[in-house]
Design an enzyme around this catalytic site. Structure first.
Site, PDB file in Angstrom:
ATOM      1  N   TYR A 154     -13.399  19.250 -15.494  1.00 50.29           N
ATOM      2  CA  TYR A 154     -13.954  17.729 -15.674  1.00 50.29           C
ATOM      3  C   TYR A 154     -14.862  17.665 -14.303  1.00 50.29           C
ATOM      4  CZ  TYR A 154     -14.624  12.982 -14.466  1.00 50.29           C
ATOM      5  OH  TYR A 154     -15.062  11.679 -13.928  1.00 50.29           O
ATOM      6  N   LYS A 185      -6.902   7.476 -19.726  1.00 57.82           N
ATOM      7  CA  LYS A 185      -7.155   8.077 -21.078  1.00 57.82           C
ATOM      8  C   LYS A 185      -5.995   7.763 -21.903  1.00 57.82           C
ATOM      9  CE  LYS A 185     -11.073   9.605 -19.267  1.00 57.82           C
ATOM     10  NZ  LYS A 185     -11.150   9.522 -18.109  1.00 57.82           N
ATOM     11  N   ARG A 197       0.813  -1.318  -0.042  1.00 54.08           N
ATOM     12  CA  ARG A 197       0.092  -0.017   0.006  1.00 54.08           C
ATOM     13  C   ARG A 197       0.641   1.281  -0.027  1.00 54.08           C
ATOM     14  NH1 ARG A 197      -2.009   2.304   4.469  1.00 54.08           N
ATOM     15  NH2 ARG A 197      -2.194  -0.178   5.488  1.00 54.08           N
ATOM     16  N   ASP A 200      -4.387  19.789 -14.484  1.00 55.92           N
ATOM     17  CA  ASP A 200      -4.781  18.531 -14.891  1.00 55.92           C
ATOM     18  C   ASP A 200      -4.071  18.484 -16.368  1.00 55.92           C
ATOM     19  OD1 ASP A 200      -6.315  16.249 -16.127  1.00 55.92           O
ATOM     20  OD2 ASP A 200      -7.962  16.564 -14.845  1.00 55.92           O
TER      21      ASP A 200
HETATM   22  C1  LIG Z   1      -9.719  15.923 -17.586  1.00 58.15           C
HETATM   23  C2  LIG Z   1      -9.968  14.567 -16.719  1.00 58.15           C
HETATM   24  N1  LIG Z   1      -9.321  14.400 -15.404  1.00 58.15           N
HETATM   25  C3  LIG Z   1      -9.639  13.541 -14.839  1.00 58.15           C
HETATM   26  C4  LIG Z   1     -10.722  12.528 -14.907  1.00 58.15           C
HETATM   27  C5  LIG Z   1     -10.978  11.450 -14.067  1.00 58.15           C
HETATM   28  O1  LIG Z   1     -10.291  10.110 -14.056  1.00 58.15           O
HETATM   29  P1  LIG Z   1     -10.648   8.786 -13.856  1.00 58.15           P
HETATM   30  O2  LIG Z   1     -12.038   8.164 -14.824  1.00 58.15           O
HETATM   31  O3  LIG Z   1      -9.220   8.031 -14.422  1.00 58.15           O
HETATM   32  O4  LIG Z   1     -10.915   8.792 -12.368  1.00 58.15           O
HETATM   33  C6  LIG Z   1     -11.251  12.589 -16.407  1.00 58.15           C
HETATM   34  C7  LIG Z   1     -12.195  11.573 -16.580  1.00 58.15           C
HETATM   35  O5  LIG Z   1     -13.086  11.495 -17.503  1.00 58.15           O
HETATM   36  C8  LIG Z   1     -11.010  13.734 -16.982  1.00 58.15           C
HETATM   37  O6  LIG Z   1     -11.683  13.742 -18.248  1.00 58.15           O
END
Ligand SMILES: Cc1ncc(COP(=O)(O)O)c(C=O)c1O
Length: 407
Positions: free
Chosen positions: A112, A233, A59, A208
């Site tokens: 997001y 992604k 962990r 992000d």
């Molecule tokens: C720009 C962005 N950041 C973070 C996330 C969240 O990621 P996860 O679905 O892997 O938790 C997403 C999910 O669509 C996203 O589009």
């Protein structure tokens, strides 16, 4: 027999499209595996001071994560390995938890939606202010940071005169969250201007970088303190893994996030991380192809009579084009286009035969989605907005399918 030197991010030896293939491999000794094995052990031999062991319990850290974490560190130009999390949202939540009580998180209105929801929850629980901004409007973001500083200073002064100890200033005033381009509106922030303004005012900056990937944008070079990814992604790239990551500019921030990960237990499985590293190997070629497809499709959409607006930073007249050209080395493969009603948008997503109607993005297959079908999507996202995640299929097949659905 030669041994591979670990890449230090500060001076990567190779171009990024070589690095994705080269980093995170075992040392080159005779008979060694070319790829890291999947290490399933939950515990490791260790004696004495447990913190002195490189691995003690899975962990905290495990060899199942290290090659991928090192690869991400090199790619994002961090001097430190990344931290892999069980999902992008787990990484996001850990980072948002660093905002101190009494401080402020300034976040794009069109982040997001999961990041926004998580921010709201943590702000409520932890007692900091949440301010949403148009991240493309640099002056408005700076004004929000100034207002947040004034608010915290006033609260500090009031607490001091009431004899209470306080707040944000010891661990910073809070955080500026940047998503650029934003999901799903494709707005482009002036990242260098915003990181400078935020840091001058005592705010941490997180970017992000999911849409851009480290191949198109390296936010730590642009002044960010933390970078987060939904590895789900582009980095993993095949829509078969849910995973996240965070990268930091300092040992101190890495330790704080490491503690968040270890204590909350939002950890990644060994197989998922292995798949993500395997996916990373082809990131450069996937992205090249997907971007070329996206550019052509965006141009064709702008010329289509049924389309009200197309947002893609690679379009010469896109509001984000100049900024993206300055701070990115490519425009990515996500397009947002708007038709005049929600019904039309839904009908288009139902009519396609090659594009897959599904949420998410960044896989080899092209996906299409009307974003407002998510009840939690901000109401400022148009009802008729369709997000395309353009994949690596044949361009003419993709266009023929989309054009037929539009017709
Ligand atoms: C720009 C962005 N950041 C973070 C996330 C969240 O990621 P996860 O679905 O892997 O938790 C997403 C999910 O669509 C996203 O589009």
């Amino acid at each position: 027999m030669t041994s591979r030197e670990p890449e230090t991010a500060a001076s990567p030896k190779f171009a990024p499209d070589t690095l994705v293939v080269e980093t995170g491999r075992p040392p080159r000794t005779d008979g060694a595996s070319v790829n890291p094995p999947i290490d399933l052990s939950s515990t490791f031999v260790s004696t004495g001071d447990i913190d002195a062991s490189p691995y003690a319990y899975a962990r905290f850290d495990t060899p199942a994560w290290s090659p991928f974490e090192e690869a991400l560190g090199s790619l994002e130009h961090s001097a430190l390995p990344g931290l892999v999390f069980g999902s992008g949202l787990a990484a996001i939540s850990a980072v948002i938890s660093l905002v101190p009580a009494g401080g402020t998180l300034v976040i794009p209105t069109h982040s997001y939606q999961g990041a926004l929801a998580s921010a709201e929850q943590i702000a409520h629980r932890q007692g900091f202010d949440l301010v949403t901004v148009d991240i493309a409007d640099t002056e408005a973001v700076i004004a929000a940071l100034d207002e947040a500083s004034t608010r915290t200073a006033a609260a500090d002064a009031a607490a001091a005169s009431a004899g209470e100890g306080r707040v944000g200033s010891e661990s910073g005033l809070g955080m500026l969250w940047i998503e650029s381009p934003t999901n799903p509106m494709l707005e482009v922030a002036d990242v260098p201007a915003l990181t400078t303004a935020a840091r001058d005012r005592g705010f941490l900056v997180t970017v992000d970088n999911t849409f851009a990937t480290p191949l198109l944008q390296t936010p730590l070079d642009l002044g960010a303190d933390i970078v987060v990814h939904s590895v789900t992604k582009y980095l993993a790239g095949h829509s078969d893994v849910v995973l996240g990551a965070a990268l930091t500019s300092s040992v101190e921030l890495r330790e704080r996030l490491h503690t968040e990960r270890s204590m909350r237990g939002a950890i990644a499985g060994p197989f998922e991380v292995w798949l993500a590293l395997r996916g990373l190997r082809t990131l450069a070629v996937r992205l090249d192809r997907a971007q070329a497809n996206a550019q052509a499709i965006a141009e064709r959409l702008t010329a289509h009579a049924g389309v009200v607006e197309t947002r893609y930073p690679g379009l010469l007249d896109d509001p984000g084009h100049a900024r993206a050209s300055e701070q990115m080395s490519g425009f990515g493969a996500i397009i947002a286009f708007t038709v005049d009603t929600a019904e039309k948008a839904t009908a288009i997503a139902e009519a396609v035969r090659l594009w897959t109607p599904a949420t998410s993005l960044g896989g080899v297959e092209s996906l299409i989605e009307r974003r407002r079908r998510h009840p939690s999507e901000p109401v400022t996202v148009p009802e008729g907005l369709i997000r395309l995640s353009v994949g690596i299929e044949n361009l003419e097949d993709l266009w023929a399918d989309l054009e037929a659905a539009l017709g």
